[in-house]
Enzyme design. Structure first.
Site, PDB file in Angstrom:
ATOM      1  N   GLY A  72       0.672  -1.232  -0.018  1.00 44.49           N
ATOM      2  CA  GLY A  72       0.075   0.004   0.038  1.00 44.49           C
ATOM      3  C   GLY A  72       0.350   1.270   0.660  1.00 44.49           C
ATOM      4  O   GLY A  72       0.588   2.429  -0.818  1.00 44.49           O
ATOM      5  N   THR A  73       1.494   1.090   0.625  1.00 41.29           N
ATOM      6  CA  THR A  73       3.252   2.428   1.236  1.00 41.29           C
ATOM      7  C   THR A  73       3.073   2.871  -0.585  1.00 41.29           C
ATOM      8  O   THR A  73       3.678   3.875  -0.855  1.00 41.29           O
ATOM      9  CB  THR A  73       4.187   2.597   2.235  1.00 41.29           C
ATOM     10  OG1 THR A  73       3.424   1.749   2.800  1.00 41.29           O
ATOM     11  CG2 THR A  73       5.093   3.475   2.431  1.00 41.29           C
ATOM     12  N   GLN A 180      -7.626   0.466   3.964  1.00 44.28           N
ATOM     13  CA  GLN A 180      -8.862  -0.144   4.498  1.00 44.28           C
ATOM     14  C   GLN A 180     -10.148  -0.766   4.552  1.00 44.28           C
ATOM     15  O   GLN A 180     -10.596  -1.565   5.192  1.00 44.28           O
ATOM     16  CB  GLN A 180      -8.818   0.770   5.913  1.00 44.28           C
ATOM     17  CG  GLN A 180      -6.817   0.298   6.713  1.00 44.28           C
ATOM     18  CD  GLN A 180      -6.813  -0.269   7.099  1.00 44.28           C
ATOM     19  OE1 GLN A 180      -7.658  -1.103   7.681  1.00 44.28           O
ATOM     20  NE2 GLN A 180      -5.796  -0.636   7.873  1.00 44.28           N
ATOM     21  N   THR A 238      11.519  -7.082 -12.296  1.00 43.71           N
ATOM     22  CA  THR A 238      10.080  -8.637 -12.827  1.00 43.71           C
ATOM     23  C   THR A 238       9.253  -8.951 -11.989  1.00 43.71           C
ATOM     24  O   THR A 238       9.401  -8.842 -10.333  1.00 43.71           O
ATOM     25  CB  THR A 238      11.321  -9.738 -12.054  1.00 43.71           C
ATOM     26  OG1 THR A 238      12.323  -9.713 -13.642  1.00 43.71           O
ATOM     27  CG2 THR A 238      11.600 -10.825 -12.404  1.00 43.71           C
ATOM     28  N   CYS A 326       3.965   6.004  18.842  1.00 38.11           N
ATOM     29  CA  CYS A 326       4.861   5.563  19.824  1.00 38.11           C
ATOM     30  C   CYS A 326       5.777   5.097  19.173  1.00 38.11           C
ATOM     31  O   CYS A 326       6.582   4.660  18.498  1.00 38.11           O
ATOM     32  CB  CYS A 326       5.061   3.993  20.270  1.00 38.11           C
ATOM     33  SG  CYS A 326       5.404   3.541  22.061  1.00 38.11           S
TER      34      CYS A 326
HETATM   35  C1  PLP Z   1      -4.704   3.291   5.460  1.00 38.47           C
HETATM   36  C2  PLP Z   1      -3.612   2.441   4.841  1.00 38.47           C
HETATM   37  N1  PLP Z   1      -2.990   3.178   3.676  1.00 38.47           N
HETATM   38  C3  PLP Z   1      -1.366   2.283   3.932  1.00 38.47           C
HETATM   39  C4  PLP Z   1      -1.133   2.013   4.369  1.00 38.47           C
HETATM   40  C5  PLP Z   1       0.845   1.055   3.916  1.00 38.47           C
HETATM   41  O1  PLP Z   1       0.314  -0.563   3.685  1.00 38.47           O
HETATM   42  P1  PLP Z   1       1.297  -1.338   3.705  1.00 38.47           P
HETATM   43  O2  PLP Z   1       1.337  -1.966   4.555  1.00 38.47           O
HETATM   44  O3  PLP Z   1       1.004  -2.604   2.703  1.00 38.47           O
HETATM   45  O4  PLP Z   1       2.616  -0.704   2.704  1.00 38.47           O
HETATM   46  C6  PLP Z   1      -1.475   1.035   5.669  1.00 38.47           C
HETATM   47  C7  PLP Z   1      -1.340  -0.108   6.138  1.00 38.47           C
HETATM   48  O5  PLP Z   1      -0.774   0.144   7.804  1.00 38.47           O
HETATM   49  C8  PLP Z   1      -3.389   1.613   6.110  1.00 38.47           C
HETATM   50  O6  PLP Z   1      -3.563   1.301   6.436  1.00 38.47           O
END
Ligand code: PLP
Length: 380
Positions: A72-73, A180, A238, A326
């Site tokens: 996701g990041t 989410q 890849t 934290c």
């Molecule tokens: C809303 C949201 N965006 C992005 C991410 C990041 O995803 P990933 O852990 O696959 O990089 C998360 C995960 O913590 C998330 O909750």
């Protein structure tokens, strides 16, 4: 000692056996390089195409609109930087309650010279649509507006349909972090005018380190990485065929069980909230007035010691998380709760319970039994 209770499914949730089996089968059997033209390569390519088509079907997209990523990041960064790099001095906008994958990408673009607009939210964590309208009506159009589908800390669901329509009407590209939301509420690219959508496999029962970016046909983004032409040049390297298959399998299963699982989890969450209210004096439910994901409950215990609250739950064998960041031992109030206007003495001692498919009645009973005593013990 009672069995441990895991209520941190929004952080990550266990791998589904079907996703693991599909992944292992691909690692063993489809190990070719999808770019090779021989039969091993073609075999891997066919598996990757199949994963792409299946994931696209879950979100109402066409396969050519899916770019597999490393989570996701990366998908969020690809969307934001992908737009920013096309227009070096254009403004970028996002809500003040975004996940750090969006917030810090936008901040970094700010340091690189892009004007940044943080859209304020109300007390329930919902974006101020008037602020968005004003931004869209301004002279300088943002290169991208990013507002998450559902918040990871408090579960608040943004009015994405409306936000997407406003952006579309102004000709501004709209990105939504749907990490989410997928599997919990309907997320369909054919029903919402979003141009870019970020997803992550490990929130659905897929593996960590795998995700996808939906890129609506006609939406230009500049790749972040340079290399071979994989993923139509948008994400060279890849491809992780096994990871892509596991993402597709997990997303299909999550979508298929959504209509039966989510009402069950919503009922458990409602019971948890009602019982905690009755037992913990002064308890505050954050984002109580927002439409929320059925799986997240974020409560504050004003006057409690933030760190001790989490440690106390952990010592009881219950895994929850804090809405607060934290770092180096110091608990700082969450940027989400702060943006919502929650006072520091309530924003600090906050706890996120996040439920998942493995959550049982007995888990909730246990929390109802344990949490009030822990909260009482750690009151300052
Ligand atoms: C809303 C949201 N965006 C992005 C991410 C990041 O995803 P990933 O852990 O696959 O990089 C998360 C995960 O913590 C998330 O909750």
């Amino acid at each position: 000692m009672s069995d441990p209770v895991y209520l941190d499914h929004a952080a990550t949730t266990p791998l589904r056996p079907e996703a693991r089996d599909a992944m292992l089968a691909a690692l063993d059997g489809r190990w070719g390089n999808p770019s090779s033209i021989h039969r091993w390569g073609r075999d891997a390519r066919a598996a990757l195409d199949d994963a792409r088509a299946r994931f696209a079907a879950v979100i109402g997209a066409s396969p050519a609109e899916i770019v597999f990523t490393r989570g996701g990041t990366e998908a969020d960064n690809m969307a934001l930087w992908g737009r920013a790099r096309l227009a070096p001095s254009a403004p970028l906008a996002c809500s003040a309650v975004e996940h750090s994958a969006v917030l810090n990408a936008v901040r970094a673009a700010g340091e690189a010279g892009h004007p940044v607009h943080l859209l304020p939210v109300d007390g329930n964590g919902l974006v101020d649509l008037d602020a968005l309208r004003a931004l869209l009506a301004g002279e300088e159009k943002p290169a991208v507006v990013s507002v998450m589908w559902a918040n990871n800390e408090v579960g608040a669901m943004q009015p994405v349909r409306e936000i997407a329509a406003l952006c579309r009407a102004s000709g501004v590209v709209f990105h939504s972090d749907a990490v989410q939301a997928l599997g919990k509420v309907p997320v369909r690219a054919d029903e919402v005018a979003a141009d870019l959508l970020a997803f992550s496999a490990h929130k659905l029962g897929g593996p960590r380190g795998v995700g996808a970016l939906y890129v609506r046909r006609g939406t230009a983004i500049q790749p972040m990485l340079h290399g071979g032409g994989q993923e139509r040049g948008m994400r060279p390297g890849t491809e992780d065929v096994a990871g892509a298959i596991a993402l597709a399998v997990a997303a299909e299963l999550a979508a298929a069980e959504r209509q039966t699982l989510m009402p069950r989890l919503a009922a458990l969450r409602d019971r948890l909230e009602a019982e905690l209210f009755a037992r913990v004096p002064g308890l505050v439910l954050n984002a109580a007035g927002a439409p929320r994901l059925p799986t997240i409950s974020n409560v504050s215990v004003p006057g409690a010691d933030a760190e001790m609250l989490l440690i106390g739950m952990d010592m009881e064998g219950i895994a929850v998380s804090s809405g607060s960041a934290c770092s180096s031992g110091a608990v700082t109030p969450s940027h989400v709760l702060t943006a919502m206007g929650v006072a520091p003495q309530a924003a600090g001692p906050s706890v996120r319970f996040s439920l998942g498919r493995g959550t049982t009645d007995a888990d909730i009973d246990r929390v109802i039994h344990v949490f009030p005593a822990v909260a009482e013990r750690v009151r300052l």
